[in-house]
Motif scaffolding. Structure first.
Motif, short mmCIF file in Angstrom:
data_model
loop_
_atom_site.label_atom_id
_atom_site.label_comp_id
_atom_site.label_asym_id
_atom_site.label_seq_id
_atom_site.Cartn_x
_atom_site.Cartn_y
_atom_site.Cartn_z
N SER A 1 1.58 14.55 -1.13
CA SER A 1 0.76 15.21 -2.43
C SER A 1 -0.18 14.17 -2.82
CB SER A 1 1.72 15.79 -3.44
OG SER A 1 2.63 14.63 -4.11
N ASN A 2 0.06 12.77 -2.66
CA ASN A 2 -1.13 11.89 -3.28
C ASN A 2 -2.29 11.96 -2.46
OD1 ASN A 2 -2.13 9.92 -4.50
ND2 ASN A 2 -0.78 8.47 -3.47
N ILE A 3 -2.95 13.23 -2.50
CA ILE A 3 -4.15 13.30 -1.64
C ILE A 3 -5.21 12.80 -2.21
CG2 ILE A 3 -3.03 15.50 -0.68
CD1 ILE A 3 -5.20 17.08 -2.39
N LYS A 4 -6.20 12.46 -1.62
CA LYS A 4 -7.64 12.06 -1.93
C LYS A 4 -8.41 13.45 -2.07
CE LYS A 4 -10.40 9.57 0.40
NZ LYS A 4 -11.74 10.42 0.58
N ILE A 5 -8.88 13.65 -3.13
CA ILE A 5 -9.83 14.95 -3.12
C ILE A 5 -11.09 14.68 -2.59
CG2 ILE A 5 -11.11 16.41 -4.82
CD1 ILE A 5 -8.90 16.11 -6.78
N THR A 6 -11.51 15.14 -1.38
CA THR A 6 -12.53 14.89 -0.40
C THR A 6 -13.48 16.05 -0.28
OG1 THR A 6 -11.32 13.24 0.58
CG2 THR A 6 -13.32 13.71 1.59
N ARG A 7 -12.76 17.19 -0.06
CA ARG A 7 -13.61 18.26 0.53
C ARG A 7 -13.04 19.66 -0.51
NH1 ARG A 7 -16.12 17.35 5.11
NH2 ARG A 7 -15.05 15.48 6.36
N TRP B 1 0.55 5.20 10.14
CA TRP B 1 0.51 5.65 8.76
C TRP B 1 -0.78 6.24 8.24
CZ3 TRP B 1 4.68 4.59 5.15
CH2 TRP B 1 5.95 4.17 5.62
N HIS B 2 -0.94 7.09 7.26
CA HIS B 2 -1.85 7.26 6.49
C HIS B 2 -1.94 6.18 5.36
CE1 HIS B 2 -2.88 11.22 8.10
NE2 HIS B 2 -1.59 11.45 8.36
N ALA B 3 -3.07 5.45 5.05
CA ALA B 3 -2.96 4.70 4.06
C ALA B 3 -3.69 5.36 2.66
CB ALA B 3 -3.79 3.26 4.23
N PHE B 4 -2.94 5.22 1.63
CA PHE B 4 -3.45 5.84 0.30
C PHE B 4 -3.71 4.92 -0.72
CE2 PHE B 4 -0.62 9.85 0.93
CZ PHE B 4 -1.17 10.28 1.86
N THR B 5 -3.85 5.16 -1.82
CA THR B 5 -3.87 4.02 -3.03
C THR B 5 -2.91 4.60 -3.98
OG1 THR B 5 -5.46 5.19 -4.30
CG2 THR B 5 -6.24 3.72 -2.68
N PRO B 6 -2.21 3.86 -5.11
CA PRO B 6 -2.68 2.56 -5.02
C PRO B 6 -2.64 1.32 -3.94
CG PRO B 6 -1.41 3.25 -6.90
CD PRO B 6 -1.39 4.13 -5.83
N GLN B 7 -3.28 0.59 -3.91
CA GLN B 7 -2.99 -0.74 -3.19
C GLN B 7 -2.92 -1.91 -3.92
OE1 GLN B 7 -5.57 -0.86 0.44
NE2 GLN B 7 -5.26 1.36 0.70
N MET B 8 -1.91 -2.64 -3.81
CA MET B 8 -1.36 -3.83 -4.96
C MET B 8 -1.60 -5.23 -4.28
SD MET B 8 1.94 -4.18 -6.93
CE MET B 8 2.94 -5.41 -7.66
N GLU C 1 6.32 3.94 1.61
CA GLU C 1 6.11 5.39 1.68
C GLU C 1 6.37 6.14 0.32
OE1 GLU C 1 8.66 7.27 4.55
OE2 GLU C 1 7.99 9.14 3.88
N GLY C 2 5.18 6.82 -0.08
CA GLY C 2 5.25 7.84 -1.18
C GLY C 2 5.21 9.20 -0.65
N ALA C 3 4.63 10.12 -1.80
CA ALA C 3 4.75 11.54 -1.61
C ALA C 3 3.38 11.72 -0.85
CB ALA C 3 4.67 12.40 -2.94
N VAL D 1 0.95 -1.37 0.01
CA VAL D 1 0.08 0.07 0.00
C VAL D 1 0.97 1.14 0.08
CG1 VAL D 1 -1.70 1.26 1.35
CG2 VAL D 1 -1.69 -1.23 1.26
N LEU D 2 0.56 2.11 -0.92
CA LEU D 2 1.35 3.43 -0.74
C LEU D 2 0.66 4.35 0.42
CD1 LEU D 2 1.67 5.21 -4.15
CD2 LEU D 2 3.56 4.55 -2.63
N GLY D 3 1.70 5.03 0.90
CA GLY D 3 1.33 5.83 2.06
C GLY D 3 2.11 6.64 2.60
N VAL D 4 1.87 7.48 3.64
CA VAL D 4 2.91 8.45 4.43
C VAL D 4 2.83 8.13 5.88
CG1 VAL D 4 2.97 10.17 2.49
CG2 VAL D 4 1.31 10.20 4.40
#
Ligand SMILES: Nc1ccn([C@@H]2O[C@H](COP(=O)(O)OP(=O)(O)OP(=O)(O)O)[C@@H](O)[C@H]2O)c(=O)n1
Ligand SMILES: C[C@](O)(CO)[C@H](O)COP(=O)(O)O
Length: 220
Positions: free
Chosen positions: A201-207, A152-159, A197-199, A124-127
């Protein structure tokens, strides 16, 4: 790629994945990055049955994209896409699940995820969390400070391997497990995915404020 959400927290007139950033729809930014990556061959996009915007996107004409019906929640949309992929691919093929609402993902972070997750059985990509974390009661009163070491903050992609992810997600949902990301289904199935760990900046547009931030990141 789950893209069947309504974007309620964004409060826009249209689903957030179709909002424009520098003249291009969010979903087109995301798909352009995925399909230009050397390790990604095709994308299966889960769309709402009420989606009237997809045909007008730049990506709709791309033959490397197939669409499937989205579901009630993100996990159901993902499962529908995995079921379609399972008809045409080997169960040991790798699949990356990435939110349409994350257009700022960097190609180099996808490459790092592919390299590390494929050697680990999934990832999983995250920070890592850098702020002090608090848990509150329903009134906002602080109950505790959450230990942030190795948080960690879990982002995506998740592989993950296609068959294992499909089966784990299907079983977790059948067991009534709350699945907000693919890794939580794999963890429930006894796997230990790798955080990569990724950047940030890979934010999820939510608000609404996220859209301004994405505009900045995508202008770099
Ligand atoms: N039933 C759903 C719900 C969400 N998603 C997708 O999952 C990703 C992340 O979900 P989220 O940020 O929660 O999007 P929305 O559900 O649209 O947002 P909201 O909860 O504010 O309505 C998004 O690309 C969204 O389109 C999906 O495919 N199917
Ligand atoms: C999958 C995810 O992007 C991981 O951070 C996130 O859980 C999806 O957002 P949602 O609001 O939970 O649907």
């Amino acid at each position: 790629m789950p893209a069947a959400g309504a974007g309620r927290r964004m409060g826009a007139d249209i689903p957030k994945q179709y909002l424009q950033i520098h003249g291009k729809a969010v979903i087109d930014w995301t798909l352009e990055t995925l399909l230009s990556h050397e390790d990604i061959e095709t994308v299966t996009v889960a769309l709402s049955s009420q989606d009237e915007y997809w045909p007008d996107t730049q990506s709709a004409a791309d033959h490397r994209i197939q669409t499937v019906a989205g579901g009630r929640e993100r996990c159901h949309s993902v499962l529908n896409a995995l079921e379609a992929l399972s008809q045409e691919n080997d169960e040991n093929d790798w699949v990356l699940v990435h939110d349409a609402a994350r257009p700022c993902v960097r190609p180099e972070d996808i490459s790092r995820l592919v390299q590390q997750a494929s050697a680990h059985g999934g990832g999983v990509l995250g920070v890592p969390v850098h702020d002090t974390m608090k848990r509150t009661d329903t009134q906002g009163r602080i109950l505790e400070t959450v230990e942030r070491d190795r948080l960690w903050h879990a982002f995506t992609p998740q592989m993950f391997p296609l068959g294992k992810l499909h089966d784990s997600l299907q079983a977790a949902l059948a067991a009534g497990i709350a699945v907000t990301d693919e890794a939580s289904a794999m963890e429930w199935a006894g796997c230990q995915p790798l955080m990569v760990e990724g950047a940030s900046s890979n934010i999820k547009i939510t608000r609404p404020a996220d859209l301004l931030l994405a505009e900045f990141y995508l202008s770099l």
